[in-house]
Design an enzyme around this catalytic site. Sequence first.
Site, short mmCIF file in Angstrom:
data_model
loop_
_atom_site.label_atom_id
_atom_site.label_comp_id
_atom_site.label_asym_id
_atom_site.label_seq_id
_atom_site.Cartn_x
_atom_site.Cartn_y
_atom_site.Cartn_z
CG LEU A 75 -1.96 -1.11 1.33
CD1 LEU A 75 -2.61 -1.10 2.70
CD2 LEU A 75 -2.99 -0.95 0.23
CE LYS A 107 3.69 1.65 11.21
NZ LYS A 107 3.04 2.55 12.20
CG ASP A 129 3.83 11.98 14.58
OD1 ASP A 129 3.93 13.18 14.21
OD2 ASP A 129 4.27 11.03 13.91
#
Length: 323
Positions: A19, A41, A138
């Site tokens: 992706l 991931k 973040d």
Amino acid sequence: MPLDIIREATANFSEDCKLGEGGFGPVYKGTLADGKEIAVKRRSRTSRQGRREFENEVHVTAKLQHRNLVQLLGWCTEEDEEILIYEYMPNKSLDVFLFDPDMGQSVDWKMCMNVACGIARGLLYLHVDSCMRIIHRDLKASNILLDCEMNPKISDFGLASILVGNQDEANTSKVAGTPGYMAPEFISGGQPSIKSDVFSFGVLLLEIVSGRKSMVSHLREQALNLESEGRESDLIDPIIRESCDEDEAVKCIRIGLLCTQDDPDDRPTMLTVVRMLGGDGIPHGPPQPAISVGRDLPTVDPIGLIHNASTINEVTLSDVLPR
């Protein structure tokens, strides 16, 4: 989750399943034997992020349950791999819809408000209502994922800090985050706090209304100047202007400016933000702070930094891609 199942789901990490790639490493779409779609991931061998960020993400995300937070389904550490498995988000990340010229054409005001309110509720859960109080540290458009109904989910907790007791600040002063979203007191060496998350949310809210990137357009300065002249509506993204309630959009701009006050004590809590977005009143406009976003960052080309996915003085610039 066993590594052999992950390999089967991703066709052995095939490029066809990839992706995108962020600071942690590549992200793959996978399909389990029962047909369930997942996002995988995988930490890259060359990633600047390491075991600490991986363990932090697992420790934090596994304990959180909220409709506006991405769900961690599992992880794997076999054969020196460091892999995180999430629910798959078919509509990618918010930055694609805000800043991609083609995808941006499908954005309307109803979607913008749904996204803004969902992010605010997710942050409120982290700060107040979860089993452990969390500072995300973040928050940015690329870390907001969108499900099949365009509901937002906050992702990427690798930098998150856990608060103890009644603390409002984390016990760290290490500067880590994304320029353009970082609160000025944190950039200058202070500790991250729930109010630094509020600052990041304010920047993100201004991006949602304007369709402009904070890092490359001095967005907050533009909003302040327009607010001082009573011309906040000039900041509204032309793509959503026809579908939006102008008064509501202006209110969101003012909330964004309140959230990005220089002094953390002048910023609202996320509980107040959620109430204001839901219809509670807001002052005509925030007091005018000094323009200081990024004042202590090195002089750099922000576009080049994003493209290079580099790190300067431990300030992360990874752009996490859709999962």
